[in-house]
Design a protein around this motif. Structure first.
Motif, short mmCIF file in Angstrom:
data_model
loop_
_atom_site.label_atom_id
_atom_site.label_comp_id
_atom_site.label_asym_id
_atom_site.label_seq_id
_atom_site.Cartn_x
_atom_site.Cartn_y
_atom_site.Cartn_z
N SER A 130 4.35 -12.08 -13.27
CA SER A 130 4.97 -11.98 -14.76
C SER A 130 5.82 -13.15 -14.83
CB SER A 130 5.97 -10.73 -14.83
OG SER A 130 6.98 -11.12 -13.69
N ASN A 131 6.13 -13.58 -16.16
CA ASN A 131 6.78 -14.55 -16.55
C ASN A 131 6.01 -16.20 -15.86
OD1 ASN A 131 8.76 -16.40 -17.60
ND2 ASN A 131 10.19 -16.12 -15.88
N LEU A 132 4.68 -16.02 -16.12
CA LEU A 132 4.15 -17.34 -15.57
C LEU A 132 4.44 -18.58 -16.23
CD1 LEU A 132 0.50 -15.22 -15.99
CD2 LEU A 132 1.20 -16.69 -13.87
N ASN A 133 4.34 -19.70 -15.32
CA ASN A 133 4.67 -20.90 -15.88
C ASN A 133 3.64 -21.70 -15.26
OD1 ASN A 133 5.45 -22.22 -13.17
ND2 ASN A 133 7.09 -20.35 -13.24
N PRO A 134 3.55 -23.11 -15.87
CA PRO A 134 2.41 -23.86 -15.44
C PRO A 134 2.45 -24.14 -14.01
CG PRO A 134 3.62 -24.82 -17.35
CD PRO A 134 4.42 -23.55 -16.97
N GLU A 135 3.49 -24.16 -13.32
CA GLU A 135 3.39 -24.33 -11.81
C GLU A 135 2.60 -23.18 -10.98
OE1 GLU A 135 5.55 -26.93 -13.49
OE2 GLU A 135 6.15 -24.82 -13.55
N ASP A 136 2.30 -22.05 -11.76
CA ASP A 136 1.62 -21.00 -11.07
C ASP A 136 0.04 -21.34 -11.27
OD1 ASP A 136 3.99 -18.79 -12.61
OD2 ASP A 136 3.63 -19.25 -10.49
N THR A 137 -0.29 -22.34 -11.86
CA THR A 137 -1.64 -22.47 -12.20
C THR A 137 -2.36 -23.02 -10.77
OG1 THR A 137 -1.63 -23.54 -14.33
CG2 THR A 137 -3.43 -24.29 -13.11
N GLY A 138 -3.58 -22.38 -10.59
CA GLY A 138 -4.35 -22.57 -9.30
C GLY A 138 -5.49 -21.49 -9.17
N VAL A 139 -5.90 -21.80 -8.02
CA VAL A 139 -6.90 -20.53 -7.61
C VAL A 139 -6.13 -19.48 -6.74
CG1 VAL A 139 -8.96 -20.11 -6.39
CG2 VAL A 139 -8.95 -22.25 -7.69
N TYR A 140 -6.13 -18.26 -7.01
CA TYR A 140 -5.68 -17.52 -6.30
C TYR A 140 -6.57 -16.70 -5.35
CZ TYR A 140 -1.44 -17.83 -8.61
OH TYR A 140 -0.22 -18.39 -9.17
N TYR A 141 -6.51 -16.51 -3.92
CA TYR A 141 -7.15 -16.17 -2.94
C TYR A 141 -6.51 -14.93 -2.38
CZ TYR A 141 -9.53 -20.66 -3.24
OH TYR A 141 -10.27 -21.81 -3.30
N LYS A 174 9.43 -14.73 -5.68
CA LYS A 174 10.05 -13.52 -5.44
C LYS A 174 10.77 -13.10 -6.71
CE LYS A 174 11.47 -11.99 -1.56
NZ LYS A 174 12.27 -12.23 -0.27
N GLY A 175 10.52 -12.03 -7.44
CA GLY A 175 11.12 -11.60 -8.51
C GLY A 175 10.06 -11.52 -9.78
N ARG A 176 8.95 -12.49 -9.57
CA ARG A 176 7.99 -12.47 -10.56
C ARG A 176 6.55 -12.00 -10.09
NH1 ARG A 176 6.16 -16.98 -12.32
NH2 ARG A 176 6.30 -18.28 -10.42
N PHE A 177 6.52 -11.93 -8.73
CA PHE A 177 5.26 -11.44 -8.01
C PHE A 177 5.50 -10.15 -7.43
CE2 PHE A 177 2.52 -15.57 -7.41
CZ PHE A 177 3.05 -16.17 -8.66
N ALA A 178 4.53 -9.34 -7.64
CA ALA A 178 4.54 -7.86 -6.98
C ALA A 178 3.06 -7.34 -6.59
CB ALA A 178 5.07 -6.75 -7.99
N ILE A 179 2.97 -6.69 -5.35
CA ILE A 179 1.72 -6.37 -4.80
C ILE A 179 1.79 -4.50 -4.84
CG2 ILE A 179 0.42 -6.25 -2.98
CD1 ILE A 179 1.38 -8.98 -2.07
N SER A 180 0.71 -4.32 -4.98
CA SER A 180 0.42 -2.88 -5.03
C SER A 180 -0.97 -2.49 -4.61
CB SER A 180 0.81 -2.04 -6.50
OG SER A 180 -0.17 -2.76 -7.52
N THR A 181 -1.13 -1.46 -4.28
CA THR A 181 -2.45 -1.00 -3.68
C THR A 181 -2.86 0.36 -4.39
OG1 THR A 181 -1.68 -1.97 -1.60
CG2 THR A 181 -3.59 -0.48 -1.62
N VAL A 210 -3.60 -18.11 -19.47
CA VAL A 210 -2.50 -17.55 -20.00
C VAL A 210 -1.59 -18.38 -20.44
CG1 VAL A 210 -0.66 -15.84 -19.27
CG2 VAL A 210 -2.82 -15.85 -18.05
N GLN A 211 -0.76 -18.12 -21.56
CA GLN A 211 0.53 -19.05 -22.11
C GLN A 211 1.63 -18.83 -21.07
OE1 GLN A 211 1.04 -17.94 -26.12
NE2 GLN A 211 -0.40 -19.26 -26.90
N PRO A 212 2.39 -19.84 -21.00
CA PRO A 212 3.69 -19.58 -20.43
C PRO A 212 4.49 -18.42 -20.73
CG PRO A 212 3.34 -21.87 -21.02
CD PRO A 212 2.17 -21.09 -21.64
N GLY A 213 5.00 -17.74 -19.91
CA GLY A 213 5.79 -16.43 -19.97
C GLY A 213 5.03 -15.16 -19.98
N GLY A 214 3.65 -15.41 -19.83
CA GLY A 214 2.63 -14.12 -19.95
C GLY A 214 2.72 -13.77 -18.53
N SER A 215 1.91 -12.64 -18.47
CA SER A 215 1.55 -11.81 -17.15
C SER A 215 0.14 -11.55 -16.89
CB SER A 215 2.35 -10.36 -17.33
OG SER A 215 3.55 -10.66 -17.40
#
Length: 120
Positions: free
Chosen positions: A83-94, A64-71, A12-17
């Motif tokens: 939302s508003n992804l930045n390069p520091e969000d890069t990683g494996v999500y578990y 907080k403010g960029r991440f949200a959880i729903s079910t 994803v490009q920076p700023g994307g979701s």
């Protein structure tokens, strides 16, 4: 047999979701705290949020403010909206399911992770 399967990652490009999915089978997510973690390259795994078995959610202060959880209970799926992804969000999500009752308090299940890469 319990399975936790994450999906939805990608480049994803920076700023994307992105919306990541955690689909659980072999258990009812309402009997577990459903946690989201991420592991950036060279860093320890970091907790980013959770959905408690009562449906309430909590998000780490760092995101907080960029991440949200729903079910979606009908589909036994928990989502992590980023939302508003930045390069520091890069990683494996578990995704992790941790038991909350006396009968499943030792239960701790993990998925294989989904890769998120934020880059232009």
């Amino acid at each position: 047999q319990v399975q936790i399967v994450e999906s939805g990652g990608g480049l994803v490009q920076p700023g994307g979701s992105l919306r990541l999915s955690c689909e659980a089978s072999g258990l009812h997510t309402s009997d577990y705290v459903m946690n989201w973690y991420r592991e950036a390259p060279g860093k320890v795994r970091e907790w980013v949020g959770a959905r408690a078995n009562d449906g309430s959610t909590s998000i780490a202060n760092s995101v907080k403010g960029r991440f949200a959880i729903s079910t979606n209970n009908a589909e036994n799926t928990v989502y992590l909206q980023i939302s508003n992804l930045n390069p520091e969000d890069t990683g494996v999500y578990y995704c992790n399911a941790h038991g909350v009752h006396i009968w499943n308090r030792n239960a701790d299940y993990w998925g294989q992770g989904t890769q998120v890469t934020v880059s232009s």
